[in-house]
Design an enzyme around this catalytic site. Structure first.
Site, short mmCIF file in Angstrom:
data_model
loop_
_atom_site.label_atom_id
_atom_site.label_comp_id
_atom_site.label_asym_id
_atom_site.label_seq_id
_atom_site.Cartn_x
_atom_site.Cartn_y
_atom_site.Cartn_z
N SER A 170 -17.81 -17.79 16.60
CA SER A 170 -18.89 -17.74 17.65
C SER A 170 -20.31 -17.96 17.01
CB SER A 170 -18.38 -16.38 18.52
OG SER A 170 -19.13 -16.37 19.53
N ASP A 266 -32.82 -4.84 21.23
CA ASP A 266 -34.06 -5.37 21.71
C ASP A 266 -34.11 -6.65 21.06
OD1 ASP A 266 -34.69 -3.06 23.00
OD2 ASP A 266 -35.92 -2.22 21.49
N HIS A 325 -10.79 -16.17 22.65
CA HIS A 325 -11.84 -16.50 21.86
C HIS A 325 -11.92 -15.68 20.69
CE1 HIS A 325 -16.01 -17.45 21.13
NE2 HIS A 325 -16.47 -16.05 20.91
#
Length: 345
Positions: A170, A266, A325
């Protein structure tokens, strides 16, 4: 010496610190954003940017800097590498080591059982690596594929690994592809697991995952089992799949009785578009390459084949039946067998 940039229409400013060259990049990109009216939306705000080891550039600024890269075929990297944590599984053979790169919200431990099996089967040394802002690796406000490639390049140099087999899942697959395209001499072979050099935004619900994780509140000094249960209960509203919740919960850590997420939410949130996209390249990687997808996953589709062949002309595309996945978790034996066969081809 800092430079203060005043917005011409709003009571706001940007304070820029750092070397002259990096300040220049920030000033130019900020100017462009001012002209387009999209940088500051609050009437009274002040943003401080320190263009040092952990310079904080937004997606638009990163895109602008890449466009004026000094090399025609290689995107520019705007940040210095950070230190990565890793685990080593020593093999008895002298063949090129295998290096595993995990996906978004993952860690080096995702591949521990796979690494141990491959050491036994191939005799090769295997490394599993935490990406920046993941696991125990250093946090940074920047998380782009160019930056992560820089991190990996530094780690391999520190370990005196001149060439390796890169295996990335990924997000880690995109790091592996970027590394092969930017530093082809480091990559003997490449394995890309259930991802392609294409935008993946339509296939993911990562914004909801990030929002859910940010909203989790766990009381201090509760047992870890209680903390996990409370966190999962709070995640359930936005994260419907139990397997995804369990995966996200692997990032819940405790320090002095206080629970928090070990991933830098963040930074991931600010650079999510960079993570979903893939850098533009005019070069190709000519080494042996395996794209390994799951038949129950849509991350490698036939629409991606032309771009895969353009960037990786020696690529072979295979699928593991009944795998999602997370191929290495769904079908570990088939996954190990596919990699072993590829190494021998």
């Amino acid at each position: 010496m800092p430079i203060v940039i005043l917005h011409p229409q709003q009571f706001s400013c940007i304070v820029v610190f750092g070397p002259p060259a990096e300040i220049f990049y920030v000033i130019m990109s900020v100017t462009c954003r001012f002209l387009s009216g999209g940088l500051l939306h609050r009437a009274t705000s002040c943003v401080s940017m320190t263009t040092s080891r952990n310079a904080c550039f937004s997606n638009a600024r990163m895109h602008w800097i890449r466009q004026i890269g000094t090399k025609a075929n290689t995107p520019a990297v705007s940040t210095r590498p950070v230190n990565l944590t890793y685990d080593v599984f020593d093999g008895k053979g002298d063949n090129t080591p295998l290096v595993f790169l995990h996906g978004l919200f993952g860690s080096k431990s995702n591949f521990h059982s796979i690494a141990k099996s491959l050491v036994q089967r191939t005799g090769r040394k295997v490394l599993t690596v935490d990406a920046r802002n993941h696991g125990k690796s250093t946090h940074s406000p920047i998380i782009t594929y160019e930056a992560m490639t820089n991190d990996l390049t530094q780690l391999l140099a520190q370990l005196r690994i001149g060439k390796c087999v890169l295996i990335g899942h990924s997000m880690g697959g995109k790091v592996a592809m970027t590394t092969a395209l930017m530093q082809p001499s480091l990559v003997e072979r490449l394995v890309v697991v259930d991802i392609s050099p294409a935008q993946t935004t339509p296939l993911t619900n990562f914004p909801a995952y990030i929002q859910a994780m940010k909203e989790v509140k766990v009381p201090k000094d509760v047992p870890r089992s209680t903390a996990r249960r409370l966190a999962e209960d709070q995640l359930r509203q936005l994260v419907k799949e139990r397997s995804v919740r369990q995966f996200l919960l692997t990032n819940l850590t405790e320090e002095e009785g206080q629970y928090s997420w070990r991933v830098n939410l963040d930074a991931i949130s600010n650079h999510l578009q960079d993570i979903m996209n893939f850098p533009a390249f005019n070069t190709s990687y000519e080494g042996p390459t395996l794209f390994l997808g799951g038949t129950n996953s849509a991350y490698i589709s036939s629409e991606d084949y032309p771009e895969i062949q353009r960037l990786f002309p020696c690529a072979d595309i295979q699928y593991i039946p009944d795998a999602s996945h997370w191929i290495h978790a769904d079908k570990p034996l088939d996954f190990i067998s596919s990699i072993s066969t590829f190494l021998q081809s």
